[in-house]
Structures are given as C-alpha cells and as structure tokens.
Design a protein around this motif. Structure first.
Motif, PDB file in Angstrom:
ATOM      1  N   ASN A  47      40.679  35.973  37.375  1.00 24.39           N
ATOM      2  CA  ASN A  47      39.813  36.449  38.442  1.00 24.39           C
ATOM      3  C   ASN A  47      38.396  36.626  37.906  1.00 24.39           C
ATOM      4  N   HIS A  49      34.836  38.701  39.033  1.00 20.61           N
ATOM      5  CA  HIS A  49      34.301  39.703  39.958  1.00 20.61           C
ATOM      6  C   HIS A  49      33.184  39.108  40.795  1.00 20.61           C
ATOM      7  N   GLU A  50      33.157  39.507  42.038  1.00 19.71           N
ATOM      8  CA  GLU A  50      32.127  39.020  42.946  1.00 19.71           C
ATOM      9  C   GLU A  50      30.755  39.530  42.504  1.00 19.71           C
ATOM     10  N   GLU A  70      28.853  36.589  48.647  1.00 17.46           N
ATOM     11  CA  GLU A  70      30.298  36.836  48.739  1.00 17.46           C
ATOM     12  C   GLU A  70      31.005  35.682  49.439  1.00 17.46           C
ATOM     13  N   GLU A  77      35.330  30.022  44.427  1.00 21.38           N
ATOM     14  CA  GLU A  77      35.983  30.671  43.281  1.00 21.38           C
ATOM     15  C   GLU A  77      37.089  29.816  42.661  1.00 21.38           C
TER      16      GLU A  77
END
Length: 126
Positions: A47, A49-50, A70, A77
């Motif tokens: 993952n 992070h935004e 976002e 992503e």
C-alpha cells in the motif's frame, strides 16, 4: 538472491597469513571474487499512503487539489505499485550490481595478499 563466483586458483594459492594482517582480510576476500551479482531483487509493496496537499492560497483550493490527487491516486495506485515492483527488479537491481562490482574491484585493487606461501628455510617450516 545473489550469485557469487570465486576464483578457485587464487583461493588455493592464497597464503593464510594474509587474513591475519590488520584490516586486510576483507580486501583479500574481495580479491578472490571473480563475479558477483544480485540475480533477484523482489520488493512487495502492499500500500502507498495517499498524498496530502496543503498550504495553497485558500482552504478551498487545498480541498480541491487534495480531492483531485485522491481521485488520480485511486485510479493509478495499482499501476504505480506494479511499476515500483518492476523498477526494483530491474533498474534498482542493475544499479546495485554496478555499485557492488565497483566496491569489490576497489577493495580487490587495494588488497595486498600473498598468493603463494613464502619460501621456507629448513628450520622455519618445521
């Protein structure tokens, strides 16, 4: 994973005393390496992070840019994660191989290892 190839001839002819002299052990070992490479460099990134954007002219512009980033982040992503993994498997691995080879070459060039045992007189080899 990594591949390490050692020159058997130099290993067989290396004088053991070369390892006992000060900081020479690492350099002597490096002089034995004929080839070294990292063959696999897999990185698993689960993952990211935004991003958070702030300190624009006003809170409204902060909010607008944050929401836009976002949305782009959510769309791209999975692609970014694949690209980062591939980048480590290729580009980063190649850079590491080049730098490690330079380090090993520099160490080997600085080594002062005896490749054959010193000649013995009759009494010194007893």
């Amino acid at each position: 994973s990594a591949n390490l190839f050692i020159d058997k001839f130099q290993l067989n002819n290396l004088h053991l005393g070369a390892f006992l002299e000060g900081n020479n052990a690492v350099a002597c070992l490096a002089s034995l390496v004929s080839h070294f490479e990292i063959s696999g460099f897999n990185v698993a990134i689960a993952n990211i992070h935004e991003p958070v954007l702030s300190n624009f002219i006003s809170k409204g512009i902060d909010h607008l840019f944050t929401k836009a980033s976002e949305a782009l982040f959510l769309v791209y992503e999975p692609t970014v994660l694949k690209c980062v993994n591939h980048m480590f498997e290729t580009t980063v691995r190649n850079i590491l191989n080049q730098e490690l080879q330079k380090m090993l070459t520099d160490l080997a060039d600085s080594a002062e290892c005896e490749l054959t045992p010193p000649a013995c007189s009759d009494k010194s080899c007893d």
